[in-house]
Scaffold this motif. Structure first.
Motif, PDB file in Angstrom:
ATOM      1  N   HIS A 258       0.850  -1.193   0.000  1.00  0.00           N
ATOM      2  CA  HIS A 258       0.000   0.000   0.000  1.00  0.00           C
ATOM      3  C   HIS A 258       0.884   1.242   0.000  1.00  0.00           C
ATOM      4  CE1 HIS A 258       0.880  -0.532   4.300  1.00  0.00           C
ATOM      5  NE2 HIS A 258       0.574   0.758   4.463  1.00  0.00           N
ATOM      6  N   TYR A 259       0.243   2.372  -0.260  1.00  0.00           N
ATOM      7  CA  TYR A 259       0.907   3.671  -0.201  1.00  0.00           C
ATOM      8  C   TYR A 259       0.134   4.544   0.779  1.00  0.00           C
ATOM      9  CZ  TYR A 259       3.483   2.546  -4.476  1.00  0.00           C
ATOM     10  OH  TYR A 259       4.302   1.972  -5.403  1.00  0.00           O
ATOM     11  N   ASN A 260       0.836   5.391   1.476  1.00  0.00           N
ATOM     12  CA  ASN A 260       0.200   6.429   2.286  1.00  0.00           C
ATOM     13  C   ASN A 260       0.342   7.734   1.524  1.00  0.00           C
ATOM     14  OD1 ASN A 260      -0.396   4.755   4.514  1.00  0.00           O
ATOM     15  ND2 ASN A 260       1.666   5.005   5.309  1.00  0.00           N
TER      16      ASN A 260
ATOM     17  N   ARG B 131      -0.431  11.890   1.853  1.00  0.00           N
ATOM     18  CA  ARG B 131      -0.831  13.042   2.661  1.00  0.00           C
ATOM     19  C   ARG B 131      -1.105  14.169   1.677  1.00  0.00           C
ATOM     20  NH1 ARG B 131       3.592  12.949   7.559  1.00  0.00           N
ATOM     21  NH2 ARG B 131       2.724  11.114   8.607  1.00  0.00           N
TER      22      ARG B 131
ATOM     23  N   GLN C 274      -4.252  12.301   5.828  1.00  0.00           N
ATOM     24  CA  GLN C 274      -3.566  11.102   5.348  1.00  0.00           C
ATOM     25  C   GLN C 274      -4.586  10.043   4.980  1.00  0.00           C
ATOM     26  OE1 GLN C 274       0.042   9.805   7.284  1.00  0.00           O
ATOM     27  NE2 GLN C 274      -0.509   7.656   7.019  1.00  0.00           N
ATOM     28  N   GLN C 275      -4.312   9.347   3.888  1.00  0.00           N
ATOM     29  CA  GLN C 275      -5.191   8.283   3.409  1.00  0.00           C
ATOM     30  C   GLN C 275      -4.331   7.148   2.883  1.00  0.00           C
ATOM     31  OE1 GLN C 275      -8.357   9.676   0.923  1.00  0.00           O
ATOM     32  NE2 GLN C 275      -8.641   7.689  -0.043  1.00  0.00           N
ATOM     33  N   GLU C 276      -4.807   5.921   3.033  1.00  0.00           N
ATOM     34  CA  GLU C 276      -4.106   4.752   2.494  1.00  0.00           C
ATOM     35  C   GLU C 276      -4.629   4.470   1.084  1.00  0.00           C
ATOM     36  OE1 GLU C 276      -4.123   0.104   3.530  1.00  0.00           O
ATOM     37  OE2 GLU C 276      -3.358   1.360   5.162  1.00  0.00           O
TER      38      GLU C 276
ATOM     39  N   CYS D 124       4.682   1.470   1.286  1.00  0.00           N
ATOM     40  CA  CYS D 124       4.766   0.661   2.509  1.00  0.00           C
ATOM     41  C   CYS D 124       4.494  -0.811   2.221  1.00  0.00           C
ATOM     42  CB  CYS D 124       3.742   1.133   3.538  1.00  0.00           C
ATOM     43  SG  CYS D 124       3.943   2.837   4.069  1.00  0.00           S
TER      44      CYS D 124
ATOM     45  N   CYS E  60       8.029   1.406   5.740  1.00  0.00           N
ATOM     46  CA  CYS E  60       7.721   2.408   4.729  1.00  0.00           C
ATOM     47  C   CYS E  60       8.978   3.143   4.270  1.00  0.00           C
ATOM     48  CB  CYS E  60       6.733   3.441   5.272  1.00  0.00           C
ATOM     49  SG  CYS E  60       5.139   2.742   5.775  1.00  0.00           S
TER      50      CYS E  60
ATOM     51  N   TRP F 198       9.139   9.908   2.574  1.00  0.00           N
ATOM     52  CA  TRP F 198       8.110  10.613   1.815  1.00  0.00           C
ATOM     53  C   TRP F 198       8.707  11.153   0.520  1.00  0.00           C
ATOM     54  CZ3 TRP F 198       3.110  10.246   3.045  1.00  0.00           C
ATOM     55  CH2 TRP F 198       2.783   9.849   4.346  1.00  0.00           C
TER      56      TRP F 198
END
Length: 107
Positions: free
Chosen positions: A40-42, A44, A55-57, A82, A93, A96
């Protein structure tokens, strides 16, 4: 570092790439991210209505596009890749990505 593509995508040596563009015909913002085979990626971001970092997944994979409805105003985005940890373990992770700024005027 500009990794190329349309729109231009930017990354540090050990971060996912990130690029964004406004599609004024469809009134959407498309955010391009990837470069890692992550679970997955985070992301912002600051949108015109939030006024603060949220922030969203997002889904994992090497090349992804996240589409949101465009609002008139300023956007800022950063993303990290991540991989989920095991039971009771944290995700691992990357750093950024560089911050991307987009001024959207969809209408």
């Amino acid at each position: 570092m500009n990794t190329g593509g349309t729109p231009p995508r930017f990354a540090y040596g050990n971060s996912p790439y990130l690029g964004a563009q406004l599609d004024s015909c469809g009134d959407v913002v498309r955010v391009y991210y990837g470069g890692y085979n992550a679970t997955h990626y985070n992301i912002r971001y600051v949108s015109p209505t939030s006024g603060r970092w949220v922030q969203q997944e997002l889904a994992g994979g090497p090349r992804k596009v996240w589409t949101i409805t465009a609002e008139a105003g300023d956007y800022n985005f950063v993303v990290q890749a991540c991989n989920r940890g095991g039971a009771l373990s944290r995700s691992s992770c990357t750093r950024w990505s560089p911050q991307i700024y987009l001024n959207a005027r969809p209408w």
